[in-house]
Design a protein around this motif. Structure first.
Motif, PDB file in Angstrom:
ATOM      1  N   ALA A   1     -11.246   0.029  -5.863  1.00  0.00           N
ATOM      2  CA  ALA A   1     -10.717   1.291  -6.336  1.00  0.00           C
ATOM      3  C   ALA A   1      -9.352   1.505  -6.176  1.00  0.00           C
ATOM      4  N   CYS A   2      -8.361   0.541  -5.334  1.00  0.00           N
ATOM      5  CA  CYS A   2      -7.138   0.962  -5.443  1.00  0.00           C
ATOM      6  C   CYS A   2      -6.365   0.550  -6.770  1.00  0.00           C
ATOM      7  N   PRO A   3      -5.686   1.542  -7.369  1.00  0.00           N
ATOM      8  CA  PRO A   3      -5.089   1.277  -8.607  1.00  0.00           C
ATOM      9  C   PRO A   3      -3.715   0.582  -8.410  1.00  0.00           C
ATOM     10  N   TYR A   4      -3.335   0.156  -7.223  1.00  0.00           N
ATOM     11  CA  TYR A   4      -1.899  -0.536  -7.032  1.00  0.00           C
ATOM     12  C   TYR A   4      -1.870  -1.739  -6.395  1.00  0.00           C
ATOM     13  N   PHE A   5      -3.418  -2.385  -6.273  1.00  0.00           N
ATOM     14  CA  PHE A   5      -3.319  -3.698  -5.785  1.00  0.00           C
ATOM     15  C   PHE A   5      -2.620  -3.813  -4.293  1.00  0.00           C
ATOM     16  N   GLY A   6      -3.164  -2.775  -3.484  1.00  0.00           N
ATOM     17  CA  GLY A   6      -2.620  -2.653  -2.288  1.00  0.00           C
ATOM     18  C   GLY A   6      -3.251  -3.094  -1.191  1.00  0.00           C
ATOM     19  N   ARG A   7      -4.449  -3.641  -1.484  1.00  0.00           N
ATOM     20  CA  ARG A   7      -5.366  -4.141  -0.487  1.00  0.00           C
ATOM     21  C   ARG A   7      -5.720  -5.853  -0.507  1.00  0.00           C
ATOM     22  N   ARG A   8      -5.874  -6.299   0.677  1.00  0.00           N
ATOM     23  CA  ARG A   8      -5.978  -7.773   0.683  1.00  0.00           C
ATOM     24  C   ARG A   8      -7.341  -8.062   1.613  1.00  0.00           C
TER      25      ARG A   8
ATOM     26  N   ILE B   1      -1.058   7.805   7.207  1.00  0.00           N
ATOM     27  CA  ILE B   1      -1.282   6.308   7.122  1.00  0.00           C
ATOM     28  C   ILE B   1      -2.699   6.024   6.720  1.00  0.00           C
ATOM     29  N   VAL B   2      -2.878   5.444   5.739  1.00  0.00           N
ATOM     30  CA  VAL B   2      -4.415   4.708   5.339  1.00  0.00           C
ATOM     31  C   VAL B   2      -4.575   3.767   6.050  1.00  0.00           C
ATOM     32  N   VAL B   3      -5.628   3.740   7.096  1.00  0.00           N
ATOM     33  CA  VAL B   3      -5.972   2.779   7.968  1.00  0.00           C
ATOM     34  C   VAL B   3      -7.302   1.934   7.696  1.00  0.00           C
TER      35      VAL B   3
ATOM     36  N   CYS C   1       0.973  -1.263   0.058  1.00  0.00           N
ATOM     37  CA  CYS C   1      -0.045  -0.147  -0.079  1.00  0.00           C
ATOM     38  C   CYS C   1       1.034   1.420  -0.030  1.00  0.00           C
ATOM     39  N   PHE C   2       0.412   2.159  -0.799  1.00  0.00           N
ATOM     40  CA  PHE C   2       1.561   3.261  -0.876  1.00  0.00           C
ATOM     41  C   PHE C   2       1.094   4.630  -0.161  1.00  0.00           C
ATOM     42  N   HIS C   3      -0.124   4.269   0.682  1.00  0.00           N
ATOM     43  CA  HIS C   3      -0.628   5.449   1.521  1.00  0.00           C
ATOM     44  C   HIS C   3      -0.623   6.892   0.745  1.00  0.00           C
ATOM     45  N   CYS C   4      -1.498   6.579  -0.399  1.00  0.00           N
ATOM     46  CA  CYS C   4      -1.740   7.725  -1.173  1.00  0.00           C
ATOM     47  C   CYS C   4      -2.271   8.719  -0.342  1.00  0.00           C
ATOM     48  N   GLU C   5      -1.848  10.230  -0.576  1.00  0.00           N
ATOM     49  CA  GLU C   5      -2.360  11.441  -0.086  1.00  0.00           C
ATOM     50  C   GLU C   5      -3.622  11.580  -0.414  1.00  0.00           C
TER      51      GLU C   5
ATOM     52  N   GLU D   1      -7.690  -5.840   4.919  1.00  0.00           N
ATOM     53  CA  GLU D   1      -6.493  -5.328   5.393  1.00  0.00           C
ATOM     54  C   GLU D   1      -5.223  -4.932   4.509  1.00  0.00           C
ATOM     55  N   LYS D   2      -4.432  -4.636   4.720  1.00  0.00           N
ATOM     56  CA  LYS D   2      -3.283  -4.062   3.961  1.00  0.00           C
ATOM     57  C   LYS D   2      -2.038  -3.688   4.785  1.00  0.00           C
ATOM     58  N   CYS D   3      -0.914  -3.151   3.968  1.00  0.00           N
ATOM     59  CA  CYS D   3       0.241  -2.279   4.790  1.00  0.00           C
ATOM     60  C   CYS D   3      -0.485  -1.183   5.437  1.00  0.00           C
TER      61      CYS D   3
ATOM     62  N   ALA E   1      -6.191   9.307  -1.542  1.00  0.00           N
ATOM     63  CA  ALA E   1      -6.223   7.953  -1.670  1.00  0.00           C
ATOM     64  C   ALA E   1      -7.900   7.641  -2.213  1.00  0.00           C
ATOM     65  N   PRO E   2      -7.955   6.842  -3.369  1.00  0.00           N
ATOM     66  CA  PRO E   2      -9.399   6.548  -3.977  1.00  0.00           C
ATOM     67  C   PRO E   2      -9.965   5.548  -3.115  1.00  0.00           C
ATOM     68  N   CYS E   3      -9.130   4.605  -2.238  1.00  0.00           N
ATOM     69  CA  CYS E   3      -9.771   3.558  -1.706  1.00  0.00           C
ATOM     70  C   CYS E   3     -10.878   3.939  -0.446  1.00  0.00           C
TER      71      CYS E   3
HETATM   72  S1  SF4 Z   1      -4.897   0.967  -0.683  1.00  0.00           S
HETATM   73 FE1  SF4 Z   1      -4.216   1.367  -2.615  1.00  0.00          FE
HETATM   74  S2  SF4 Z   1      -5.501   3.403  -3.145  1.00  0.00           S
HETATM   75 FE2  SF4 Z   1      -5.617   3.019  -0.991  1.00  0.00          FE
HETATM   76  S3  SF4 Z   1      -3.939   4.397  -0.087  1.00  0.00           S
HETATM   77 FE3  SF4 Z   1      -2.967   2.279  -0.399  1.00  0.00          FE
HETATM   78  S4  SF4 Z   1      -2.242   2.289  -2.587  1.00  0.00           S
HETATM   79 FE4  SF4 Z   1      -3.307   3.913  -2.294  1.00  0.00          FE
END
Ligand code: SF4
Ligand code: SF4
Lengths: 326, 203
Positions: free
Chosen positions: A223-230, A206-208, A182-186, A261-263, A188-190
């Motif tokens: 919604a996550c374009p980065y495949f960051g979520r599980r 931190i996106v929590v 997870c890139f913790h987008c400022e 969940e995610k990083c 964040a579309p998620c």
């Molecule tokens: S889950 Fe995806 S969209 Fe959300 S903050 Fe992390 S990288 Fe960005």
């Protein structure tokens, strides 16, 4: 409002006789029990005593009731946060005989976390991945991982062109390695996709996820374009002696089944000044972490002096995760 | 009359588009501007849980971008240090040396075909020290001073924080790994090996 101390007293109340509850502490099981004994449970909440209820079970019932009707973490006062982590610790002790220390540390003032990944240095050893699994109590059965490492052809910079399933001696000559999480987008579309507001960005960036408010609809994942979520399909299975007991409500606490969940940038560590588990474990120093608002931090040095880029920059998601080359 | 109104609509549309575009560029400030504007030194005293690093450290003899910092010490990691307990002026037979302590040393450092010799880094007389090309004695705990004479780009990045890594904490006093904490000075490349785990496709 009952205080935890009061609860303890009532637990020992000999005037409350036995009623057995199933050991399954999931929400669904709780609801099932509730529909059977709704009246009794209601009475339990009002009086702290169920006719025919065993003292311990009664205490547990009340803890679960209070947990079930708690607020979204974001709306809680610090007292309410302390109360819920206290209940979670006590439920873990009651149900699973686990001695956990769950924290609710707030964001540190004047801190915005940033992360950088050196694609010249990573050699694909994947020590970060194992450290993350262990630190964050990830399910061993489904082999869930927050980090993915891709083996890349020279000149390519999009991980979807790489091999994310390699298992051979590394590094392979003429390949390079690129990690995602997870890139913790400022921007964040998620978080915008979540219908229950169970996921949001904290002031330290931190996106929590509030696992207890997540309904598992997986909109955020889409919604996550980065495949960051599980998504966790099962109750996490972790060997008992491998459970990380120092936890955070928004971090590595043991998730109920069916949650996203995610990083979390290892929120349970970083809010105490420690480095994330992956950064600490990396044997090549490819991972740089620090405070973006500190002009003297390593991350600021990287941003200022190195060639950096972010993935899919054109989307405007503003990830706080940069790739750089030596 | 009709064309007039079409023209008006077209003009209005263009104006509207311009307005939107203008707004877009006006709100083009990002969090990065906030980051760049943050020039005050960070006072990490709020991070109370930061403790002292337990490994032995020394104060670096050079300054990083944030001023003085500490680096993990090296000497306690070297078996049979101090070297002068053997290298005390009398002749040491090469064969004994191999048996006693240097048998495991394979030098894989430097250009292929013209690898480094021992005395390229070790002090020829005083074995308790290293020696750089200018003839300066260099303490083993400060080996970065020696490494940096060739690997100056890495050293610059190491001082700033883009090469190497901090020990345990991002906050608090800066403590970093020494060059030799990660790299075997005799064979500084990391050996090839199998990854610690593998990945399966995620959901
Ligand atoms: S889950 Fe995806 S969209 Fe959300 S903050 Fe992390 S990288 Fe960005
Ligand atoms: S920061 Fe923590 S949670 Fe995120 S990938 Fe690294 S180890 Fe995992």
């Amino acid at each position: 409002m009952r205080t935890p101390d009061n609860d303890h007293e009532n637990d020992k109340d000999p005037s409350c006789p036995a009623e057995s509850l199933s050991g399954d502490s999931s929400r669904r099981a709780f609801l099932k029990n509730l529909s059977i004994g709704a009246a009794a449970a209601g009475a339990a909440l009002m009086t702290g005593c169920v006719p025919g209820a065993d003292a311990a079970a009664n205490g547990e019932m009340r803890l679960r009731w209070q947990e079930f009707f708690k607020k979204n973490y974001r709306l809680m006062t610090q007292e309410e946060k302390d109360a819920t982590v206290d209940r979670l610790e006590r439920l873990a002790a009651l149900n699973d005989d686990l001695d956990l220390q769950i924290g609710s540390e707030p964001p540190l003032p004047k801190v915005l976390y940033g992360y950088a990944f050196n694609i010249t240095r990573c050699e694909g050893f994947m020590e970060c991945v194992t450290a993350c699994i262990k630190e964050n109590n990830l399910d061993r059965k489904t082999h869930t991982q927050y980090i993915r490492i891709f083996e890349m052809e020279p000149g390519q910079l999009d991980p979807s062109t790489g091999d994310g399933k390699f298992f051979h001696e590394v590094p392979v000559d003429n390949k390079f390695y690129m990690g995602t999480q997870c890139f913790h987008c400022e921007n964040a579309p998620c978080t915008k996709a979540c219908p229950t507001k169970a996921t949001w960005k904290e002031p330290d960036g931190i996106v929590v996820v509030d696992y207890d408010w997540c309904i598992g609809c997986r909109y955020c994942q889409a919604a996550c374009p980065y495949f960051g979520r599980r998504f966790n399909w099962g109750k996490p299975e972790i060997p008992r002696d491998e459970i990380t007991t120092k936890q955070h409500y928004l971090g590595n606490r043991l998730r109920p089944v069916g949650k996203m969940e995610k990083c979390t940038f290892c929120i349970q560590r970083t809010r105490k000044g420690r480095l994330p588990a992956c950064v600490e474990a990396c044997p090549t120093g490819s991972r740089v972490f620090g405070n973006l608002l500190d002009p003297d931090s390593e991350i600021r040095y990287v941003l200022k002096h190195k060639k950096v880029f972010r993935m899919k920059e054109e989307l405007g998601t503003e990830p706080k995760f940069w790739y750089f080359i030596d | 009359m009709k064309t007039m109104s079409y023209n008006t609509i077209a003009v209005l549309l263009v104006a509207l588009m311009l307005a939107i575009a203008g707004q877009g560029s006006a709100s083009d400030t990002t969090f990065l501007d906030t980051v760049k504007a943050a020039t005050d030194k960070y006072d990490g005293r709020g991070v109370q849980q930061v403790q002292q690093v337990v490994q032995p450290t020394v104060l670096a003899k050079e300054e990083g971008q944030s001023g003085p910092f500490r680096v993990l010490a090296r000497k306690q990691e070297i078996g049979r240090f101090v070297c002068s307990s053997c290298h005390d002026g009398k002749t040491v037979l090469a064969q004994n040396a191999t048996n006693l302590t240097h048998g495991d040393v394979v030098v894989r450092h430097g250009q292929e075909g013209s690898g480094l010799a021992c005395v390229d880094c070790h002090h020829p007389e005083d074995r308790d020290f290293l020696e750089d090309k200018k003839g300066n004695k260099i303490d083993y705990d400060h080996s970065y001073q020696l490494c940096g004479q060739c690997h100056f780009r890495q050293k610059r990045d190491w001082l700033g924080g883009a090469h190497g890594k901090r020990v345990e904490y991002w906050a608090g006093d800066r403590v970093v790994f020494n060059c030799t904490t990660c790299h075997n000075p005799h064979a500084p490349r990391f050996a090839k090996r199998f990854p610690a785990t593998y990945s399966v496709p995620t959901n």
